[in-house]
Motif scaffolding. Structure first.
Motif, short mmCIF file in Angstrom:
data_model
loop_
_atom_site.label_atom_id
_atom_site.label_comp_id
_atom_site.label_asym_id
_atom_site.label_seq_id
_atom_site.Cartn_x
_atom_site.Cartn_y
_atom_site.Cartn_z
N HIS A 1 -34.59 -23.87 40.88
CA HIS A 1 -35.93 -24.27 41.25
C HIS A 1 -36.89 -23.61 40.34
O HIS A 1 -36.50 -22.71 39.57
N ASP B 1 -41.01 -21.89 40.58
CA ASP B 1 -41.83 -21.45 42.07
C ASP B 1 -43.36 -22.32 41.65
O ASP B 1 -43.54 -22.44 40.54
N ASN C 1 -42.22 -14.64 36.37
CA ASN C 1 -41.80 -15.99 36.28
C ASN C 1 -42.99 -17.06 36.01
O ASN C 1 -44.25 -16.53 36.82
N HIS D 1 -34.75 -21.43 37.76
CA HIS D 1 -34.24 -19.98 37.75
C HIS D 1 -33.39 -20.26 39.10
O HIS D 1 -33.47 -21.20 40.06
NI NI Z 1 -38.14 -18.61 42.54
#
Ligand code: NI
Ligand code: OGA
Length: 352
Positions: free
Chosen positions: A225, A227, A264, A282
């Motif tokens: 997925h 974020d 991220n 990730h």
């Molecule tokens: Ni994540």
């Protein structure tokens, strides 16, 4: 002896590949390899102590490293980030104790309503008909800022939870604002470009607990997925995070670096940058020996504040590529879409 092909890493990988081709382009590459011996990522490790020294040329070097890492991976690790090791150790210790509570106590926080400011859940997806890789994790999620609005709703058990998490939240928030400044600077927008909106922004803590599992290649903790956040800062108790290297079309395990945190690029930063920076795909793998905890700190704009592409990054050659959206829009997307989690892709829904 009967060989059970369904339990063999190679056949899982092969089936996943075949299946992925018919799912959609977005996840095709990401299911390709499942943790046999993932390549260690030659991951950018960025020393943040140089960000605020007296020497502006040292800051420029760090900003340049951040720009390269965000362009290439949408991901980097940070060291000398300013959060004392005692605070990291303490919050991980409280997090482990939180998941050791009785099921009954944890279930008091259980909810499937994604709008709830504090919630607990477990996802255990067994292998279904489409040969998806099963996955297993438990999580607590809670809003964290402004601290005084939410801390009263956090778990009171373990008794040191609120104190240790509160200290971590305070520190990680400061760090996120600092990083966001460095990132907008790396986009040529200046370090205060998002400052006010980030200061008023949402801060969600997601604590993930992953069981140990004797055959880590057969089950994931969290499927692939990206974020939804602008920025996610991750603290992990052990190795397990893998990122997808879109250039190399392969999964890379993030090496363990003592005291480091992982950063991220999230979907909303992809939107802000008009796609110059891509949110990183990730996933979390399981550990054969011991359970693993990760604490994800997700930073975004205010609940109803729309993230828009920076107009400075839009021109004739680079037309606007994303629709605007808020954190609340994301929550609504989440509750209206099938979150067979791997397919979840908010950013695809935003593409023009
Ligand atoms: Ni994540
Ligand atoms: C997340 C996440 C990774 C991990 O919570 O969004 O990606 O290693 N976690 O737990």
């Amino acid at each position: 002896m009967e060989e059970d092909h369904s339990l063999d890493c190679h056949s899982i990988e092969k089936k996943a590949r075949e299946k992925a081709d018919v799912l959609d382009g977005y996840i095709t590459p990401s299911l390709g390899h499942l943790g046999l011996s993932p390549v260690a990522l030659d991951v950018p490790i960025i020393d943040l102590s140089r960000l605020n020294g007296d020497d502006p040329s040292r800051r420029a070097i760090v900003i340049n490293d951040i720009r390269n890492a965000c362009r290439r991976f949408g991901f980097f690790q940070i060291v000398n980030h300013g959060i004392p090791q005692e605070i990291l150790d303490a919050v991980l210790s409280s997090a482990f104790k939180l998941f050791e509570l009785s099921t009954e106590e944890k279930m008091k926080f259980s909810s499937t309503d994604v709008h709830k400011p504090v919630r607990y859940g477990t996802t255990l997806m067994l292998k279904d008909g489409v040969d998806r890789i099963p996955f297993w994790r438990s999580f607590f999620k809670h809003y964290s800022y402004p601290l005084n609005d939410w801390i009263q709703m956090w778990p009171t058990n373990p008794p040191d939870y609120r104190e240790n998490m509160g200290k971590y939240v305070f520190e990680v928030r400061k760090l996120a604002l600092e990083l966001m400044g460095a990132i907008t600077e790396s986009l040529g927008l200046g370090k205060n470009y998002m400052r006010n909106k980030m200061e008023d922004g949402m801060h969600v803590i997601a604590i993930n607990w992953y069981p140990s599992f004797p055959q880590p290649c057969q089950m994931l903790g969290l499927p692939e997925h990206s974020d939804y956040s602008c920025l996610t800062i991750l603290l992990q108790s052990a190795r397990g995070l893998e990122i997808f290297d879109a250039e190399d079309k392969s999964w890379k395990i993030v090496p363990e670096v003592q005291g480091a945190l992982q950063v991220n690029v999230g979907d909303h930063l992809e939107v802000l940058s008009n796609g110059i920076y891509k949110s990183v795909i990730h996933r979390a793998t399981l550990n054969a020996e011991k359970p693993r905890i990760s604490i994800a700190s997700l930073h975004s704009l205010g609940m109803d504040e729309k993230m828009k592409t920076a107009k400075e990054l839009v021109n004739e050659d680079h037309p606007e590529r994303y629709k605007e959206s808020s954190f609340n829009d994301f929550l609504n997307y989440l509750s209206n879409n099938d979150i067979a989690e791997g397919k979840l892709s908010f950013i695809n829904a935003l593409r023009i």
